[in-house]
Design a protein around this motif. Sequence first.
Motif, PDB file in Angstrom:
ATOM      1  N   VAL A  60      -3.906   1.262   4.375  1.00 51.14           N
ATOM      2  CA  VAL A  60      -4.364   0.945   3.497  1.00 51.14           C
ATOM      3  C   VAL A  60      -3.425   1.217   2.188  1.00 51.14           C
ATOM      4  O   VAL A  60      -4.328   1.741   1.806  1.00 51.14           O
ATOM      5  CB  VAL A  60      -5.530   0.586   3.323  1.00 51.14           C
ATOM      6  N   SER A  61      -2.854  -0.088   0.854  1.00 49.89           N
ATOM      7  CA  SER A  61      -2.299   0.332   0.380  1.00 49.89           C
ATOM      8  C   SER A  61      -2.331  -0.249  -0.494  1.00 49.89           C
ATOM      9  O   SER A  61      -2.198  -2.128  -0.065  1.00 49.89           O
ATOM     10  CB  SER A  61      -1.647   1.394   0.562  1.00 49.89           C
ATOM     11  N   ILE A  62      -1.951  -0.117  -1.949  1.00 51.31           N
ATOM     12  CA  ILE A  62      -2.012  -1.874  -3.065  1.00 51.31           C
ATOM     13  C   ILE A  62      -0.897  -0.585  -4.089  1.00 51.31           C
ATOM     14  O   ILE A  62      -0.852  -0.503  -4.443  1.00 51.31           O
ATOM     15  CB  ILE A  62      -3.210  -1.537  -4.014  1.00 51.31           C
ATOM     16  N   GLU A 101      -8.886  -3.015  -7.999  1.00 49.45           N
ATOM     17  CA  GLU A 101      -8.678  -2.482  -7.050  1.00 49.45           C
ATOM     18  C   GLU A 101      -9.661  -0.801  -5.866  1.00 49.45           C
ATOM     19  O   GLU A 101      -9.154  -1.093  -4.692  1.00 49.45           O
ATOM     20  CB  GLU A 101      -7.423  -1.459  -7.788  1.00 49.45           C
ATOM     21  N   GLU A 102     -10.100  -0.780  -6.843  1.00 47.98           N
ATOM     22  CA  GLU A 102     -11.278   0.453  -5.316  1.00 47.98           C
ATOM     23  C   GLU A 102     -11.690  -0.807  -4.709  1.00 47.98           C
ATOM     24  O   GLU A 102     -12.219  -0.631  -3.542  1.00 47.98           O
ATOM     25  CB  GLU A 102     -11.920   0.666  -5.997  1.00 47.98           C
ATOM     26  N   ARG A 121      -9.834  -1.992  -1.938  1.00 44.89           N
ATOM     27  CA  ARG A 121      -8.536  -0.573  -0.956  1.00 44.89           C
ATOM     28  C   ARG A 121      -9.956  -0.816  -0.161  1.00 44.89           C
ATOM     29  O   ARG A 121      -9.951  -0.841   1.545  1.00 44.89           O
ATOM     30  CB  ARG A 121      -8.076   0.146  -1.487  1.00 44.89           C
TER      31      ARG A 121
END
Lengths: 81, 81, 156, 156
Positions: D2-4, D51-52, D55
């Motif tokens: 999983v990534s941004i 973001e946090e 994710r």
Amino acid sequence: MMKRVLLFAAAKESVGQDSITVELPDTATVADLRKQLVSEYPVIRDLVARSFIAVDQQFASNDVLIADAKEIALIPPVSGG
Amino acid sequence: MMKRVLLFAAAKESVGQDSITVELPDTATVADLRKQLVSEYPVIRDLVARSFIAVDQQFASNDVLIADAKEIALIPPVSGG
Amino acid sequence: MVSITHNPIDTAAVLASVKDADCGANVLFVGTTRRMTGKRETTRLEYECYEEMARAKMMSLVDAARDRWPIVKTSIVHRVGVVEIGEASIAVAVSAAHRSASFDAASWLLERLKQEVPVWKREVWADGQEEWIHPQGEAAPVTKDDSDRDSTKATP
Amino acid sequence: MVSITHNPIDTAAVLASVKDADCGANVLFVGTTRRMTGKRETTRLEYECYEEMARAKMMSLVDAARDRWPIVKTSIVHRVGVVEIGEASIAVAVSAAHRSASFDAASWLLERLKQEVPVWKREVWADGQEEWIHPQGEAAPVTKDDSDRDSTKATP
């Protein structure tokens, strides 16, 4: 107590900041936070009504107490993907 | 008339050839072809019962006449993908 | 794009082939040779096809999918010959404005392809057995009239 | 996985990340910036995320999908920042032994992601207008108890 609320997307744009700090009684719930946000920032009134509040990165219902919250965010309807 | 029938997969393997030629009356249908195939090549009897006949690359039902067929094939249940 | 190849499938190229500025939703399905079927181990698969008919059938499936869903571009590539474990035997890509059309059309194309397109696989098992796979059960109906069944006709 | 990311998504790498010898069915969804919405033209999209939380939400969706379907590997990559026409903003890949699980899980992940993961897009229209997109209508319920509605609460 003072609580900082992270803002995103249209809320951030309307307020012109990426977070705001509001003063609330220690017994305040998510519902109280919503009312305080709307009262201090009427420009986001409609958006707050359609937004979720995340407490420590979890969606929180209106009756949740926020005294122990480390991070609070206003989450307008999402549009990722 | 003589008609050549293309064979594939287990049918080709069982017969040991990639096509067979059978003699049929000019009025023969797909059903007649099936009977002739089974009669001459009993080794593929069960498979013929489960197969389609393609006439000029279209699946053909048992009542179709084959006199004008340019290419006939025995199509056992497929397993591509 | 519809094609049958003896070479490894370039799946990135299949996905790229459906790219379109008016499509926001791109779905790529890649079918690969699986090692285990239950507790039985596969060594490799070998695919054979009736090439002209397979290509024609794939093209008519693409046309049918375009009639059913507002999809824009569609590609199907099937590999024949030996396909080792982990290698791709099939790639299907679909693009559309919205994702439900892409997902539904891709899934439907696979479903129909596995029933109608004359391609066969030979399973080479790790225990030394080898066999052509000719599934039992429901086969695609040939015509609307299925009445004159007999023992030499495919059971629909 | 999983990534941004702020960079272009390597969709082939996302597909490769779910590759597994015991999986025969690999589905990759790629969401790209579409030029036209009806008769209105888009110039570009700009994505922002929390973001946090985004994710964490994506990881919990992957866990939930694994509980629902016998899927083996799953990857989600979301791009943020400017995403030009035709470029990918999201890639979701799922592998499983059989295709129905891969298709269903990938489609479900997209559906949930678009409702629950805190990512927002700003649409920059060719006519000069710009706007954050905050869809009306059904939002994901926060809890089972939805009784104490008021005007300052999200309408479920």
